[in-house]
Design a protein around this motif. Structure first.
Motif, PDB file in Angstrom:
ATOM      1  N   ALA A  41       0.824  -1.212   0.000  1.00  0.00           N
ATOM      2  CA  ALA A  41       0.000   0.000   0.000  1.00  0.00           C
ATOM      3  C   ALA A  41       0.857   1.261   0.000  1.00  0.00           C
ATOM      4  CB  ALA A  41      -0.932   0.006   1.214  1.00  0.00           C
ATOM      5  N   ASP A  59       0.633   3.279  -3.207  1.00  0.00           N
ATOM      6  CA  ASP A  59      -0.636   3.956  -3.495  1.00  0.00           C
ATOM      7  C   ASP A  59      -1.556   3.058  -4.318  1.00  0.00           C
ATOM      8  OD1 ASP A  59      -2.752   5.633  -3.857  1.00  0.00           O
ATOM      9  OD2 ASP A  59      -1.656   7.203  -4.908  1.00  0.00           O
ATOM     10  N   ARG A  72      -4.528   3.382  -5.247  1.00  0.00           N
ATOM     11  CA  ARG A  72      -5.491   3.979  -6.173  1.00  0.00           C
ATOM     12  C   ARG A  72      -5.161   3.597  -7.616  1.00  0.00           C
ATOM     13  NH1 ARG A  72      -5.139  10.199  -4.756  1.00  0.00           N
ATOM     14  NH2 ARG A  72      -2.959   9.568  -4.434  1.00  0.00           N
ATOM     15  N   PRO A  87       0.153   7.796  -0.913  1.00  0.00           N
ATOM     16  CA  PRO A  87      -1.183   7.217  -0.700  1.00  0.00           C
ATOM     17  C   PRO A  87      -2.113   8.236  -0.050  1.00  0.00           C
ATOM     18  CG  PRO A  87       0.538   5.714   0.041  1.00  0.00           C
ATOM     19  CD  PRO A  87       1.210   7.019  -0.238  1.00  0.00           C
ATOM     20  N   ASN A  88      -3.405   8.133  -0.362  1.00  0.00           N
ATOM     21  CA  ASN A  88      -4.363   9.083   0.226  1.00  0.00           C
ATOM     22  C   ASN A  88      -5.167   8.465   1.361  1.00  0.00           C
ATOM     23  OD1 ASN A  88      -6.053   7.389  -1.225  1.00  0.00           O
ATOM     24  ND2 ASN A  88      -7.340   9.058  -2.025  1.00  0.00           N
ATOM     25  N   ASP A  89      -4.863   7.201   1.728  1.00  0.00           N
ATOM     26  CA  ASP A  89      -5.527   6.569   2.871  1.00  0.00           C
ATOM     27  C   ASP A  89      -4.573   6.558   4.056  1.00  0.00           C
ATOM     28  OD1 ASP A  89      -4.480   3.345   3.048  1.00  0.00           O
ATOM     29  OD2 ASP A  89      -4.111   4.435   1.183  1.00  0.00           O
ATOM     30  N   GLN A  90      -5.134   6.514   5.267  1.00  0.00           N
ATOM     31  CA  GLN A  90      -4.306   6.575   6.478  1.00  0.00           C
ATOM     32  C   GLN A  90      -3.298   5.433   6.550  1.00  0.00           C
ATOM     33  OE1 GLN A  90      -5.716   7.778  10.414  1.00  0.00           O
ATOM     34  NE2 GLN A  90      -7.789   7.842   9.578  1.00  0.00           N
ATOM     35  N   TYR A  91      -3.765   4.233   6.239  1.00  0.00           N
ATOM     36  CA  TYR A  91      -2.903   3.065   6.377  1.00  0.00           C
ATOM     37  C   TYR A  91      -1.718   3.143   5.404  1.00  0.00           C
ATOM     38  CZ  TYR A  91      -1.409  -1.825   6.495  1.00  0.00           C
ATOM     39  OH  TYR A  91      -0.662  -2.979   6.597  1.00  0.00           O
TER      40      TYR A  91
END
Length: 297
Positions: free
Chosen positions: A105, A108, A110, A127-131
């Motif tokens: 992850a 990224d 996406r 990456p645009n997610d917290q994890y």
């Protein structure tokens, strides 16, 4: 003299499997405290534990998340996971080596992640997610460290994982109960058998000075989720219906394993059919503990 090994997240999927293996190795004295014995989010607790037990190797498998444990606060994923890493990184002079489990992850998710090599990371967007962002921050810090190593995982499976959510375990359990094997959308994935992860870890701990700080620890051979379902049908001797809910393919998620194989002087990853059959047979022995309700809803 045995080396003192600290496993964080010892009650989790990876930690539990690694603990079972290392506890029988005479060269290691293994510590696997639960969160009550060692709160990894508390810096003072981490420092005190390292001092008290003279730890040589830290295997940092602890993860804070609300995906499985719904009592966890999802808004704290970034903060708490960073604290669990930096609380150990700050005191890296107190142990010889730390191994951290990163994630694909970091690249990224996406966008398609296809046979990626370690050096490609910095060509990718954040990456645009917290994890994913958390893993990326940690991964970049590890590159600057002296004795911390990132085992970047893309997909890993085996006994003790959370079968209601983890795909290979989920379809194994559904097959045992003769339920349809369901896929949200087909996708090429790179899955690593837990025994291969442990074998890589075991060999890596013997290397005096690894060449790199980041390794994609993955099979290096992709497989479609639909092929996994067909394999489950094959090893089970059944012909359960395979249902794919959406047409087309989701973003691929696969890595290149050449760096870790080269570091170890070569490594043969277990064939998918062999590892899936081993897992299926294990779940057959656990049938009475499988909650069929959790497989359906």
């Amino acid at each position: 003299m045995p080396q003192n090994v600290l496993i964080t997240g010892g009650s989790g999927f990876i930690g539990r499997n690694v603990f079972e293996y290392l506890k029988n190795k005479p060269q290691y004295n293994v510590f696997a405290p639960d969160s009550k014995e060692l709160n990894c989010i508390d810096e003072n607790a981490v420092k005190s534990y390292l001092e008290k037990n003279n730890i040589d190797i830290v295997l940092n498998f602890a993860v804070y998340g609300d995906g499985i444990d719904k009592s966890k606060d999802g808004t704290k994923i970034l903060e708490y996971n960073l604290r669990m890493y930096y609380n150990f990184a700050k005191y890296s002079h107190m142990y010889k080596r730390m191994i951290y489990t990163g994630s694909g992850a970091e690249y990224d998710k996406r966008y398609p992640i296809v046979d990626v090599k370690e050096e490609e990371l910095f060509e990718r967007m954040l990456p645009n997610d917290q994890y994913g962002l958390m893993k990326r921050i940690v991964g970049e810090d590890i590159e600057k460290s002296d004795n911390i190593y990132n085992f970047r995982l893309f997909g890993i499976f085996g006994k003790y994982e959370f079968y209601p959510l983890k795909f290979i375990s989920n379809v194994c359990c559904k097959s045992i109960y003769n339920l349809p094997l369901t896929i949200r959308q087909d996708v090429y994935f790179d899955y690593l058998w837990i025994d291969d992860f442990i074998a890589v870890l075991d060999k890596f701990l013997l290397i005096n000075k690894p060449e790199y700080h980041t390794y994609n620890v993955c099979h290096g051979k992709k497989i479609l989720l639909s092929e996994i379902c067909k394999t489950v049908n094959k090893v089970s001797g059944k012909n359960n219906e395979i249902i794919i809910c959406r047409d087309g393919f989701a973003n691929e998620y696969s890595g290149n394993s050449e760096r870790i194989a080269g570091e170890l002087g070569g490594f043969d990853f277990t064939d998918y059919e062999e590892s899936i059959e081993k897992l299926y047979r294990w779940y057959e022995t656990q049938k009475n503990s499988i909650d069929i309700y959790n497989l359906i809803y």
